[in-house]
Design a protein around this motif. Structure first.
Motif, PDB file in Angstrom:
ATOM      1  N   GLY A 150       0.834  -1.194   0.000  1.00 59.01           N
ATOM      2  CA  GLY A 150       0.000   0.000   0.000  1.00 59.01           C
ATOM      3  C   GLY A 150       0.867   1.241   0.000  1.00 59.01           C
ATOM      4  N   PHE A 151       0.241   2.363   0.325  1.00 62.68           N
ATOM      5  CA  PHE A 151       0.955   3.638   0.411  1.00 62.68           C
ATOM      6  C   PHE A 151       1.218   3.958   1.870  1.00 62.68           C
ATOM      7  CE2 PHE A 151      -1.082   3.797  -3.694  1.00 62.68           C
ATOM      8  CZ  PHE A 151      -0.114   4.357  -4.500  1.00 62.68           C
ATOM      9  N   LEU A 152       2.484   4.268   2.175  1.00 61.89           N
ATOM     10  CA  LEU A 152       2.887   4.588   3.542  1.00 61.89           C
ATOM     11  C   LEU A 152       3.067   6.092   3.688  1.00 61.89           C
ATOM     12  CD1 LEU A 152       5.335   1.650   4.054  1.00 61.89           C
ATOM     13  CD2 LEU A 152       3.595   2.270   5.721  1.00 61.89           C
ATOM     14  N   VAL A 153       2.262   6.671   4.556  1.00 63.53           N
ATOM     15  CA  VAL A 153       2.333   8.100   4.829  1.00 63.53           C
ATOM     16  C   VAL A 153       3.121   8.305   6.117  1.00 63.53           C
ATOM     17  CG1 VAL A 153       1.014  10.211   5.266  1.00 63.53           C
ATOM     18  CG2 VAL A 153       0.089   8.447   3.724  1.00 63.53           C
ATOM     19  N   PHE A 154       4.275   8.943   6.020  1.00 62.60           N
ATOM     20  CA  PHE A 154       5.068   9.335   7.185  1.00 62.60           C
ATOM     21  C   PHE A 154       4.821  10.822   7.415  1.00 62.60           C
ATOM     22  CE2 PHE A 154       7.117   5.459   6.163  1.00 62.60           C
ATOM     23  CZ  PHE A 154       7.873   5.043   7.244  1.00 62.60           C
ATOM     24  N   THR A 155       4.437  11.195   8.618  1.00 60.34           N
ATOM     25  CA  THR A 155       4.144  12.602   8.858  1.00 60.34           C
ATOM     26  C   THR A 155       4.444  13.001  10.291  1.00 60.34           C
ATOM     27  OG1 THR A 155       2.378  14.279   8.833  1.00 60.34           O
ATOM     28  CG2 THR A 155       1.711  12.002   9.305  1.00 60.34           C
ATOM     29  N   GLU A 156       4.971  14.204  10.449  1.00 57.40           N
ATOM     30  CA  GLU A 156       5.140  14.817  11.762  1.00 57.40           C
ATOM     31  C   GLU A 156       4.138  15.952  11.874  1.00 57.40           C
ATOM     32  OE1 GLU A 156       9.299  15.939  11.809  1.00 57.40           O
ATOM     33  OE2 GLU A 156       9.790  14.206  13.049  1.00 57.40           O
ATOM     34  N   TYR A 157       3.401  15.971  12.966  1.00 54.05           N
ATOM     35  CA  TYR A 157       2.365  16.982  13.153  1.00 54.05           C
ATOM     36  C   TYR A 157       2.076  17.118  14.648  1.00 54.05           C
ATOM     37  CZ  TYR A 157      -0.752  12.913  13.667  1.00 54.05           C
ATOM     38  OH  TYR A 157      -1.334  11.748  14.074  1.00 54.05           O
ATOM     39  N   SER A 158       1.264  18.090  15.007  1.00 52.10           N
ATOM     40  CA  SER A 158       0.894  18.273  16.411  1.00 52.10           C
ATOM     41  C   SER A 158      -0.613  18.470  16.516  1.00 52.10           C
ATOM     42  CB  SER A 158       1.629  19.463  17.036  1.00 52.10           C
ATOM     43  OG  SER A 158       1.218  20.679  16.437  1.00 52.10           O
ATOM     44  N   VAL A 159      -1.157  17.992  17.615  1.00 55.74           N
ATOM     45  CA  VAL A 159      -2.561  18.182  17.948  1.00 55.74           C
ATOM     46  C   VAL A 159      -2.624  18.732  19.362  1.00 55.74           C
ATOM     47  CG1 VAL A 159      -4.814  17.079  18.234  1.00 55.74           C
ATOM     48  CG2 VAL A 159      -3.256  16.276  16.441  1.00 55.74           C
ATOM     49  N   ASN A 160      -3.257  19.900  19.519  1.00 52.88           N
ATOM     50  CA  ASN A 160      -3.340  20.558  20.834  1.00 52.88           C
ATOM     51  C   ASN A 160      -1.953  20.747  21.450  1.00 52.88           C
ATOM     52  OD1 ASN A 160      -6.198  20.610  20.699  1.00 52.88           O
ATOM     53  ND2 ASN A 160      -6.307  18.540  21.537  1.00 52.88           N
ATOM     54  N   ILE A 183       0.665  18.900  21.112  1.00 57.05           N
ATOM     55  CA  ILE A 183       1.401  17.658  21.361  1.00 57.05           C
ATOM     56  C   ILE A 183       1.920  17.116  20.031  1.00 57.05           C
ATOM     57  CG2 ILE A 183       1.271  15.290  22.223  1.00 57.05           C
ATOM     58  CD1 ILE A 183      -1.007  16.211  24.049  1.00 57.05           C
ATOM     59  N   GLY A 184       3.223  16.876  19.975  1.00 59.70           N
ATOM     60  CA  GLY A 184       3.834  16.412  18.734  1.00 59.70           C
ATOM     61  C   GLY A 184       3.722  14.909  18.555  1.00 59.70           C
ATOM     62  N   PHE A 185       3.483  14.498  17.308  1.00 61.85           N
ATOM     63  CA  PHE A 185       3.365  13.082  16.979  1.00 61.85           C
ATOM     64  C   PHE A 185       4.157  12.765  15.718  1.00 61.85           C
ATOM     65  CE2 PHE A 185      -0.637  14.015  19.200  1.00 61.85           C
ATOM     66  CZ  PHE A 185      -0.680  12.989  20.142  1.00 61.85           C
ATOM     67  N   LEU A 186       4.636  11.532  15.655  1.00 60.58           N
ATOM     68  CA  LEU A 186       5.037  10.942  14.383  1.00 60.58           C
ATOM     69  C   LEU A 186       3.957   9.928  14.041  1.00 60.58           C
ATOM     70  CD1 LEU A 186       7.047  10.275  12.047  1.00 60.58           C
ATOM     71  CD2 LEU A 186       7.894   8.445  13.516  1.00 60.58           C
ATOM     72  N   GLY A 187       3.319  10.108  12.896  1.00 61.54           N
ATOM     73  CA  GLY A 187       2.292   9.178  12.466  1.00 61.54           C
ATOM     74  C   GLY A 187       2.735   8.421  11.236  1.00 61.54           C
ATOM     75  N   ILE A 188       2.471   7.132  11.198  1.00 65.90           N
ATOM     76  CA  ILE A 188       2.739   6.308  10.021  1.00 65.90           C
ATOM     77  C   ILE A 188       1.443   5.584   9.683  1.00 65.90           C
ATOM     78  CG2 ILE A 188       4.129   4.466   9.022  1.00 65.90           C
ATOM     79  CD1 ILE A 188       6.260   5.083  11.109  1.00 65.90           C
ATOM     80  N   PHE A 189       0.905   5.860   8.506  1.00 66.48           N
ATOM     81  CA  PHE A 189      -0.392   5.327   8.113  1.00 66.48           C
ATOM     82  C   PHE A 189      -0.234   4.513   6.830  1.00 66.48           C
ATOM     83  CE2 PHE A 189      -0.931   9.454  10.187  1.00 66.48           C
ATOM     84  CZ  PHE A 189      -1.787   9.124  11.225  1.00 66.48           C
ATOM     85  N   LEU A 190      -0.710   3.288   6.860  1.00 66.67           N
ATOM     86  CA  LEU A 190      -0.685   2.420   5.689  1.00 66.67           C
ATOM     87  C   LEU A 190      -2.082   2.401   5.073  1.00 66.67           C
ATOM     88  CD1 LEU A 190       0.742   0.339   3.873  1.00 66.67           C
ATOM     89  CD2 LEU A 190       0.069  -1.427   5.522  1.00 66.67           C
ATOM     90  N   ILE A 191      -2.160   2.793   3.802  1.00 63.74           N
ATOM     91  CA  ILE A 191      -3.450   2.933   3.123  1.00 63.74           C
ATOM     92  C   ILE A 191      -3.492   1.991   1.934  1.00 63.74           C
ATOM     93  CG2 ILE A 191      -5.060   4.554   2.059  1.00 63.74           C
ATOM     94  CD1 ILE A 191      -3.404   6.801   3.386  1.00 63.74           C
ATOM     95  N   ARG A 192      -4.601   1.284   1.799  1.00 67.53           N
ATOM     96  CA  ARG A 192      -4.790   0.383   0.656  1.00 67.53           C
ATOM     97  C   ARG A 192      -6.115   0.690  -0.029  1.00 67.53           C
ATOM     98  NH1 ARG A 192      -4.052  -4.232   4.364  1.00 67.53           N
ATOM     99  NH2 ARG A 192      -1.823  -4.643   4.572  1.00 67.53           N
TER     100      ARG A 192
END
Length: 341
Positions: free
Chosen positions: A105-115, A117-126
């Motif tokens: 699938g497609f792997l989305v690597f992203t750094e972002y913050s919510v409220n 708070i910093g996160f590293l998110g890795i999302f696999l989409i098919r």
């Protein structure tokens, strides 16, 4: 939500084959309304799913934890983020090649913050609908069609690292989503090197204790209340039918038509049990009922009662020891009642 960085790579694998290929982007996607909206939808979809808390397994040879630590200890430049994501996708390619039934699938690597708070998110989409991922061969980059719409319900697997908790080593800083109910999804957890502080054996044993304290549900067919041993047996069959995956919310719906009942009693009794975990096969045997009949005497009791020593053979002599004040009182009551009749 604030987006800092996002890059998308493609991991191609056909179910049933033991080979996989990658298409690695060489640059970040620009921060825009489209990319920010994409990450926001992915994060919302992730929050609405059922997640499990974990930490890194820091044992030797664990690729993801060591490389993520190296990235966080670096200057964390754009190039270092890109290199980290590429290295991890190549590592996943090696793992997924060994899993015959897995797909890419497609792997989305992203750094972002919510409220804040910093996160590293890795999302696999098919097999997403409403969005098209295009290869830009000139720029060697996976791009998003800015006209189409992202169907976030197609999120396959994902993990998210709570950066402040990770840096301070404060509790379970990793969460991951597990769509699969079988071993096919295990490669994703293995890739992240996620480890739960408590074992599945511990959670399964605590579930046994929890069930012992909960109100007994009614039988679906007769409408009558189940006895504790029958309830345990039905619970074991239910769990095994789902590949030993335990989901407290789904289990509450199934047995009580109340998705929160297991969570409520867990919290009331301060049991440490994740909402979702894979039950330990041997620990599940504790739920089973033993039925022993010999010498004109019949005993029915759970394996848990035997394992705990409540019912046990004496060390010496031909005796069986049963430690239960409630059973003793009931035995005396019935004998006395029988003598009066």
């Amino acid at each position: 939500m604030e987006l800092y960085r996002i890059i998308i790579h493609e991991l191609s694998k056909v179910r049933g084959q033991n080979t996989a290929e990658t298409f690695l982007s060489n640059s970040l996607l620009p921060n825009s309304e489209i990319t920010t909206g994409l990450v926001e939808k992915l994060n919302n979809s992730y929050n609405n799913d059922k997640i499990i808390y974990a930490v890194f397994d820091e044992g030797s040879g664990r690729t993801f934890p060591s490389n993520f630590r190296g990235y966080k200890e670096s200057s964390q430049s754009e190039n270092e983020f890109i290199d980290f994501s590429k290295m991890m996708v190549n590592n996943l390619r090696e793992l997924i090649s060994l899993v015959t039934l897995a797909t890419g699938g497609f792997l989305v690597f992203t750094e972002y913050s919510v409220n804040g708070i910093g996160f590293l998110g890795i999302f696999l989409i098919r097999d997403t609908q409403g969005v098209i991922f295009n290869r830009n061969e000139a720029n060697h980059q996976v791009e998003i069609d800015t006209i189409t719409y992202m169907n976030t319900e197609k999120l396959a697997m994902a993990c998210r690292i709570h950066i402040p908790k990770y840096l301070s080593n404060d509790g379970r800083y990793i969460t991951f989503m597990r769509k699969g109910q079988n071993d096919v999804a295990d490669y994703f957890i293995k890739w992240i090197s996620a480890a739960q502080p408590e074992s599945s054996k511990h959670f399964t044993e605590r579930l046994y204790d929890l069930v012992s304290l909960m109100p007994l549900p009614n039988d679906f067919e007769t409408g009558e209340q189940l006895d504790i041993n029958t309830f345990r047996e039905k619970l074991v069959r239910y769990i095994k039918d789902r590949g030993r995956m335990v989901d407290l919310n789904e289990m509450g719906n199934h047995f009580y038509e109340d998705e929160n009942i297991f969570i409520y009693h867990r919290d009331m009794n301060d049991f440490e049990i994740d909402n979702i975990f894979r039950a330990d096969g041997k620990a599940l045997n504790k739920f089973n009922q033993l039925d022993v009949k010999a010498d004109g005497i019949q005993l029915k009791f759970s394996r848990g009662a035997y394992n705990s020593g409540k019912v046990r053979p004496a060390d010496e002599g031909d005796f069986v020891i049963i430690e239960s004040a409630i059973l003793k009182r009931e035995l005396v009551r019935q004998v006395e009642q029988n003598n009066q009749n």
